[in-house]
Design a protein around this motif. Structure first.
Motif, PDB file in Angstrom:
ATOM      1  N   VAL A  84       0.856  -1.140   0.027  1.00 35.90           N
ATOM      2  CA  VAL A  84      -0.118   0.174   0.134  1.00 35.90           C
ATOM      3  C   VAL A  84       1.080   1.523   0.075  1.00 35.90           C
ATOM      4  O   VAL A  84       2.345   1.454   0.341  1.00 35.90           O
ATOM      5  N   THR A  86       0.442   4.714   1.342  1.00 41.74           N
ATOM      6  CA  THR A  86      -0.606   5.922   1.797  1.00 41.74           C
ATOM      7  C   THR A  86       0.291   7.230   2.190  1.00 41.74           C
ATOM      8  O   THR A  86       0.774   7.412   2.573  1.00 41.74           O
ATOM      9  N   ARG A 108      -6.651   9.828   5.646  1.00 42.88           N
ATOM     10  CA  ARG A 108      -6.372   8.536   5.460  1.00 42.88           C
ATOM     11  C   ARG A 108      -6.153   8.747   4.102  1.00 42.88           C
ATOM     12  O   ARG A 108      -7.435   8.491   4.205  1.00 42.88           O
ATOM     13  N   SER A 110      -5.394   6.270   0.615  1.00 40.23           N
ATOM     14  CA  SER A 110      -4.362   4.482   0.246  1.00 40.23           C
ATOM     15  C   SER A 110      -4.750   4.359  -1.242  1.00 40.23           C
ATOM     16  O   SER A 110      -6.032   3.838  -2.085  1.00 40.23           O
TER      17      SER A 110
END
Length: 129
Positions: A84, A86, A108, A110
């Motif tokens: 990921v 992020t 967040r 992502s």
């Protein structure tokens, strides 16, 4: 024929309930590599890539800005973690899709390269103005 004794590492993993297939034992980089990111792993490049996307759900238009505190976790090879990229700070402006325009602080955002998916989480949104 003599019975082969398990290695110390395998014995420790088995004691923890973590028995890995032999193909993964002791081979660095044995986990499948994540597909390459479609952007340079930098906050501004991620922001530009996100803002170029046009296929958001429900016909919404999203505009990201000020992305910061970004982590590239796509280069670590681990069978236990999904790759990921992020960012933990920034803001998103939501418009279209039959909703009023809103400005939302990001908690967040992502990108998961294996799934080619973006997910974002916001704090309390305010009307854009």
């Amino acid at each position: 024929m003599a019975k082969r004794q398990p290695s110390r590492r395998r014995s420790r993993l088995a004691a923890l309930g973590l028995v890995l297939p032999m193909g993964l034992m002791g081979l660095p980089g044995a986990a499948d590599a994540a597909p390459a990111l479609p952007f340079t792993p930098a906050p501004k490049a991620f922001e530009q890539w996100l803002n170029s996307q046009r296929n958001w759900p429900q016909g919404q238009r999203l505009r990201f800005q000020g992305l910061a505190q970004c982590l590239d976790q796509t280069t670590r090879h681990s069978p236990y973690r999904t790759p990921v990229y992020t960012c933990l700070a920034g803001e998103v402006h939501l418009s279209g899709g039959g909703r009023h325009d809103q400005r939302c602080p990001l908690q967040r955002v992502s990108y998961f390269p294996n799934m080619k998916r973006v997910r974002y989480w916001t704090a309390q949104c305010q009307p854009a103005g």
